[in-house]
Design a protein around this motif. Structure first.
Motif, PDB file in Angstrom:
ATOM      1  N   PRO A  63       0.782  -1.237   0.000  1.00  0.00           N
ATOM      2  CA  PRO A  63       0.000   0.000   0.000  1.00  0.00           C
ATOM      3  C   PRO A  63       0.814   1.289   0.000  1.00  0.00           C
ATOM      4  CG  PRO A  63      -0.915  -1.593   1.547  1.00  0.00           C
ATOM      5  CD  PRO A  63       0.393  -2.147   1.094  1.00  0.00           C
ATOM      6  N   HIS A  64       2.022   1.276   0.525  1.00  0.00           N
ATOM      7  CA  HIS A  64       2.813   2.508   0.614  1.00  0.00           C
ATOM      8  C   HIS A  64       3.804   2.648  -0.548  1.00  0.00           C
ATOM      9  CE1 HIS A  64       1.182   3.127   4.617  1.00  0.00           C
ATOM     10  NE2 HIS A  64       1.512   1.881   4.914  1.00  0.00           N
ATOM     11  N   ALA A  65       3.758   1.729  -1.479  1.00  0.00           N
ATOM     12  CA  ALA A  65       4.760   1.706  -2.540  1.00  0.00           C
ATOM     13  C   ALA A  65       4.446   2.705  -3.642  1.00  0.00           C
ATOM     14  CB  ALA A  65       4.861   0.304  -3.130  1.00  0.00           C
ATOM     15  N   VAL A  66       5.496   3.063  -4.387  1.00  0.00           N
ATOM     16  CA  VAL A  66       5.378   3.904  -5.580  1.00  0.00           C
ATOM     17  C   VAL A  66       5.963   3.106  -6.739  1.00  0.00           C
ATOM     18  CG1 VAL A  66       6.034   6.058  -6.712  1.00  0.00           C
ATOM     19  CG2 VAL A  66       5.588   6.018  -4.238  1.00  0.00           C
ATOM     20  N   ALA A  67       5.174   2.863  -7.769  1.00  0.00           N
ATOM     21  CA  ALA A  67       5.650   2.088  -8.914  1.00  0.00           C
ATOM     22  C   ALA A  67       6.685   2.889  -9.695  1.00  0.00           C
ATOM     23  CB  ALA A  67       4.486   1.725  -9.824  1.00  0.00           C
ATOM     24  N   THR A  68       7.687   2.186 -10.181  1.00  0.00           N
ATOM     25  CA  THR A  68       8.712   2.822 -10.996  1.00  0.00           C
ATOM     26  C   THR A  68       9.140   1.835 -12.063  1.00  0.00           C
ATOM     27  OG1 THR A  68      10.822   4.005 -10.938  1.00  0.00           O
ATOM     28  CG2 THR A  68      10.569   2.155  -9.404  1.00  0.00           C
ATOM     29  N   GLY A  69      10.289   2.045 -12.700  1.00  0.00           N
ATOM     30  CA  GLY A  69      10.789   1.109 -13.696  1.00  0.00           C
ATOM     31  C   GLY A  69       9.861   0.984 -14.891  1.00  0.00           C
ATOM     32  N   TRP A  70       9.816  -0.228 -15.449  1.00  0.00           N
ATOM     33  CA  TRP A  70       9.053  -0.441 -16.674  1.00  0.00           C
ATOM     34  C   TRP A  70       7.560  -0.224 -16.486  1.00  0.00           C
ATOM     35  CZ3 TRP A  70      10.762   0.233 -21.146  1.00  0.00           C
ATOM     36  CH2 TRP A  70      11.998  -0.237 -21.591  1.00  0.00           C
ATOM     37  N   LEU A  71       7.013  -0.556 -15.315  1.00  0.00           N
ATOM     38  CA  LEU A  71       5.578  -0.374 -15.113  1.00  0.00           C
ATOM     39  C   LEU A  71       5.215   1.100 -15.205  1.00  0.00           C
ATOM     40  CD1 LEU A  71       2.786  -1.436 -14.531  1.00  0.00           C
ATOM     41  CD2 LEU A  71       3.331  -1.430 -12.088  1.00  0.00           C
ATOM     42  N   ALA A  72       5.951   1.951 -14.509  1.00  0.00           N
ATOM     43  CA  ALA A  72       5.687   3.389 -14.590  1.00  0.00           C
ATOM     44  C   ALA A  72       5.928   3.900 -16.002  1.00  0.00           C
ATOM     45  CB  ALA A  72       6.563   4.147 -13.594  1.00  0.00           C
ATOM     46  N   ALA A  73       7.001   3.422 -16.648  1.00  0.00           N
ATOM     47  CA  ALA A  73       7.301   3.868 -18.006  1.00  0.00           C
ATOM     48  C   ALA A  73       6.188   3.490 -18.971  1.00  0.00           C
ATOM     49  CB  ALA A  73       8.630   3.270 -18.464  1.00  0.00           C
ATOM     50  N   GLU A  74       5.633   2.287 -18.825  1.00  0.00           N
ATOM     51  CA  GLU A  74       4.550   1.878 -19.721  1.00  0.00           C
ATOM     52  C   GLU A  74       3.307   2.741 -19.523  1.00  0.00           C
ATOM     53  OE1 GLU A  74       2.337  -2.117 -21.399  1.00  0.00           O
ATOM     54  OE2 GLU A  74       3.313  -2.222 -19.433  1.00  0.00           O
ATOM     55  N   ILE A  75       2.997   3.042 -18.285  1.00  0.00           N
ATOM     56  CA  ILE A  75       1.828   3.898 -18.024  1.00  0.00           C
ATOM     57  C   ILE A  75       2.041   5.291 -18.607  1.00  0.00           C
ATOM     58  CG2 ILE A  75       0.501   5.020 -16.176  1.00  0.00           C
ATOM     59  CD1 ILE A  75       0.954   2.455 -14.524  1.00  0.00           C
ATOM     60  N   HIS A  76       3.269   5.750 -18.594  1.00  0.00           N
ATOM     61  CA  HIS A  76       3.575   7.068 -19.165  1.00  0.00           C
ATOM     62  C   HIS A  76       3.694   7.038 -20.692  1.00  0.00           C
ATOM     63  CE1 HIS A  76       3.945   9.308 -15.478  1.00  0.00           C
ATOM     64  NE2 HIS A  76       4.869   8.507 -14.990  1.00  0.00           N
ATOM     65  N   GLY A  77       3.563   5.856 -21.300  1.00  0.00           N
ATOM     66  CA  GLY A  77       3.535   5.783 -22.753  1.00  0.00           C
ATOM     67  C   GLY A  77       4.812   5.372 -23.433  1.00  0.00           C
ATOM     68  N   ARG A  93      11.969   2.634   3.544  1.00  0.00           N
ATOM     69  CA  ARG A  93      12.868   1.794   4.346  1.00  0.00           C
ATOM     70  C   ARG A  93      12.252   0.467   4.735  1.00  0.00           C
ATOM     71  NH1 ARG A  93      15.749   6.125   8.517  1.00  0.00           N
ATOM     72  NH2 ARG A  93      16.667   7.469   6.884  1.00  0.00           N
ATOM     73  N   ARG A  94      11.020   0.217   4.308  1.00  0.00           N
ATOM     74  CA  ARG A  94      10.370  -1.038   4.664  1.00  0.00           C
ATOM     75  C   ARG A  94      11.058  -2.211   3.975  1.00  0.00           C
ATOM     76  NH1 ARG A  94       6.791   2.897   3.558  1.00  0.00           N
ATOM     77  NH2 ARG A  94       5.220   3.432   5.129  1.00  0.00           N
ATOM     78  N   ARG A  95      11.021  -3.345   4.614  1.00  0.00           N
ATOM     79  CA  ARG A  95      11.519  -4.568   3.997  1.00  0.00           C
ATOM     80  C   ARG A  95      10.305  -5.317   3.447  1.00  0.00           C
ATOM     81  NH1 ARG A  95      16.198  -7.204   4.115  1.00  0.00           N
ATOM     82  NH2 ARG A  95      16.999  -5.845   5.779  1.00  0.00           N
ATOM     83  N   VAL A  96      10.208  -5.403   2.143  1.00  0.00           N
ATOM     84  CA  VAL A  96       9.058  -6.027   1.494  1.00  0.00           C
ATOM     85  C   VAL A  96       9.547  -7.190   0.646  1.00  0.00           C
ATOM     86  CG1 VAL A  96       7.175  -5.706  -0.154  1.00  0.00           C
ATOM     87  CG2 VAL A  96       7.755  -3.862   1.452  1.00  0.00           C
ATOM     88  N   ARG A  97       8.948  -8.346   0.881  1.00  0.00           N
ATOM     89  CA  ARG A  97       9.269  -9.521   0.071  1.00  0.00           C
ATOM     90  C   ARG A  97       7.969 -10.095  -0.462  1.00  0.00           C
ATOM     91  NH1 ARG A  97      13.913 -12.571   3.773  1.00  0.00           N
ATOM     92  NH2 ARG A  97      15.497 -10.919   3.582  1.00  0.00           N
ATOM     93  N   ARG A  98       7.720  -9.845  -1.714  1.00  0.00           N
ATOM     94  CA  ARG A  98       6.517 -10.331  -2.382  1.00  0.00           C
ATOM     95  C   ARG A  98       6.911 -10.972  -3.704  1.00  0.00           C
ATOM     96  NH1 ARG A  98       1.018  -9.776  -0.362  1.00  0.00           N
ATOM     97  NH2 ARG A  98       1.082  -8.212   1.287  1.00  0.00           N
ATOM     98  N   PRO A  99       6.566 -12.223  -3.945  1.00  0.00           N
ATOM     99  CA  PRO A  99       6.866 -12.829  -5.243  1.00  0.00           C
ATOM    100  C   PRO A  99       6.246 -12.011  -6.368  1.00  0.00           C
ATOM    101  CG  PRO A  99       6.154 -14.504  -3.665  1.00  0.00           C
ATOM    102  CD  PRO A  99       5.908 -13.170  -3.012  1.00  0.00           C
ATOM    103  N   GLY A 100       7.020 -11.767  -7.411  1.00  0.00           N
ATOM    104  CA  GLY A 100       6.520 -11.000  -8.545  1.00  0.00           C
ATOM    105  C   GLY A 100       6.699  -9.506  -8.423  1.00  0.00           C
ATOM    106  N   ARG A 105      14.419  -0.411  -1.629  1.00  0.00           N
ATOM    107  CA  ARG A 105      14.302   0.274  -0.340  1.00  0.00           C
ATOM    108  C   ARG A 105      14.859   1.695  -0.413  1.00  0.00           C
ATOM    109  NH1 ARG A 105      16.344  -3.457   4.396  1.00  0.00           N
ATOM    110  NH2 ARG A 105      15.238  -1.855   5.599  1.00  0.00           N
ATOM    111  N   TYR A 106      14.107   2.547  -1.023  1.00  0.00           N
ATOM    112  CA  TYR A 106      14.436   3.971  -1.049  1.00  0.00           C
ATOM    113  C   TYR A 106      13.138   4.719  -1.317  1.00  0.00           C
ATOM    114  CZ  TYR A 106      13.868   4.549  -6.079  1.00  0.00           C
ATOM    115  OH  TYR A 106      13.330   4.633  -7.323  1.00  0.00           O
ATOM    116  N   GLU A 107      13.169   6.029  -1.112  1.00  0.00           N
ATOM    117  CA  GLU A 107      11.978   6.845  -1.333  1.00  0.00           C
ATOM    118  C   GLU A 107      12.158   7.731  -2.564  1.00  0.00           C
ATOM    119  OE1 GLU A 107      10.940   9.062   2.101  1.00  0.00           O
ATOM    120  OE2 GLU A 107      10.461   7.301   3.323  1.00  0.00           O
ATOM    121  N   ILE A 108      11.122   7.805  -3.370  1.00  0.00           N
ATOM    122  CA  ILE A 108      11.105   8.734  -4.497  1.00  0.00           C
ATOM    123  C   ILE A 108      10.608  10.071  -3.967  1.00  0.00           C
ATOM    124  CG2 ILE A 108      10.063   9.233  -6.738  1.00  0.00           C
ATOM    125  CD1 ILE A 108       9.823   6.214  -7.170  1.00  0.00           C
ATOM    126  N   PRO A 109      11.302  11.163  -4.254  1.00  0.00           N
ATOM    127  CA  PRO A 109      10.847  12.474  -3.764  1.00  0.00           C
ATOM    128  C   PRO A 109       9.414  12.774  -4.199  1.00  0.00           C
ATOM    129  CG  PRO A 109      13.053  12.634  -4.701  1.00  0.00           C
ATOM    130  CD  PRO A 109      12.555  11.265  -5.036  1.00  0.00           C
TER     131      PRO A 109
END
Length: 290
Positions: A63-77, A93-100, A105-109
């Motif tokens: 819930p607190h995550a911000v998508a980046t990488g290819w997923l964000a790039a695809e949404i941006h076109g 700083r959360r430790r998240v382990r989710r398959p897929g 562990r960093y924050e986007i401004p």
């Protein structure tokens, strides 16, 4: 009197948590109508998976995550998104382990976090175009990072990756991966027209063949050629899937004949040659330009 369970039509569209499905269907029916996307997150089996639904599912999982990488790039076109890619999110700083899910562990401004709405109206957060490109530039291997960056120049009006990422890093100079991202930005070529052209361009550079022109129109001919070594009159063309139709093949033969008649030596490259016969291709290129 016990209140009857609600029917499936009462659920809002999009991915749902396990607890929501249990509340509506009971503990045994949910898996019959839904498929699991992430641990504890499901979507209807007949739903079409889109970048937005992938972001919505990742948001439910983290819930607190911000998508980046290819997923964000695809949404941006971004026009050259791979067929398969991991869902990449920044989780602070959360430790998240989710398959897929690739959790970084960093924050986007906040200035580089965009918000869009899911089908049910809930907010979804993703990195800005330039930040998504920065993450791809520093986390992917060199070749695929360059595919991402070259394609990023076609992602939307007003985005020039060559200046956007350096400007971004001037404001956030201590970010890990700054140096490698800047080095890769220096290699960006906005005129590149496909991922394979990016890969072929890097192949030429790595062979030391750097004095080529890109998308060059030979004098007197109504064509543009992918890569041209003008002084040697050597042209290198990538022959992709778009050249497979009979009509396109006929145009290609006519084009090739006219280039050769004008004194050009044309080296055609296919995906099979590029990936399976690289040493032979390298030898052919070096011999032609010796």
């Amino acid at each position: 009197m016990t209140e009857p369970r609600r029917g499936p039509g009462r659920l809002s569209p999009g991915p749902r948590r396990t607890t929501e499905l249990h509340a509506v269907f009971g503990t045994h029916r949910a898996p019959k109508n839904y498929r699991r996307v992430h641990q504890g997150v499901w979507e209807p089996v007949d739903a079409r998976t889109t970048p937005i639904t992938r972001l919505a599912a990742a948001t439910l999982a983290c819930p607190h995550a911000v998508a980046t990488g290819w997923l964000a790039a695809e949404i941006h076109g971004h026009p050259w998104v791979p067929r398969d890619y991991p869902v990449e999110v920044a989780v602070g700083r959360r430790r998240v382990r989710r398959p897929g899910i690739t959790a970084r562990r960093y924050e986007i401004p906040d200035a580089h976090v965009d918000t869009i709405l899911a089908a049910d109206g809930s907010p979804l957060r993703l990195a800005s175009p330039e930040w998504a490109m920065f993450d791809l530039a520093r986390h992917l291997d060199r070749t695929e990072a360059m595919v991402a960056l070259d394609g990023g120049c076609r992602m939307g009006a007003g985005l020039d990756v060559r200046s956007a990422i350096p400007d971004l890093l001037a404001r956030y100079p201590q970010r890990r991966g700054c140096r490698i991202a800047l080095e890769r930005c220096a290699l960006v070529e906005p005129r590149t027209e496909s991922p394979m052209e990016t890969r072929l361009r890097l192949f030429l550079i790595d062979l030391g063949l750097t004095d080529f022109r890109i998308q060059f129109a030979p004098p007197g001919l109504p064509y543009r050629v992918d890569f041209v070594f003008v002084e040697r009159k050597v042209a290198v063309e990538y022959d992709g899937a778009g050249h497979r139709t009979a009509a396109q093949h006929g145009r290609d033969v006519e084009r090739l004949n006219r280039l050769r008649a004008a004194g050009w030596r044309v080296i055609q490259v296919t995906a099979s040659i590029f990936y399976r016969r690289r040493e032979e291709l390298a030898a052919q290129l070096l011999a032609a330009l010796a």
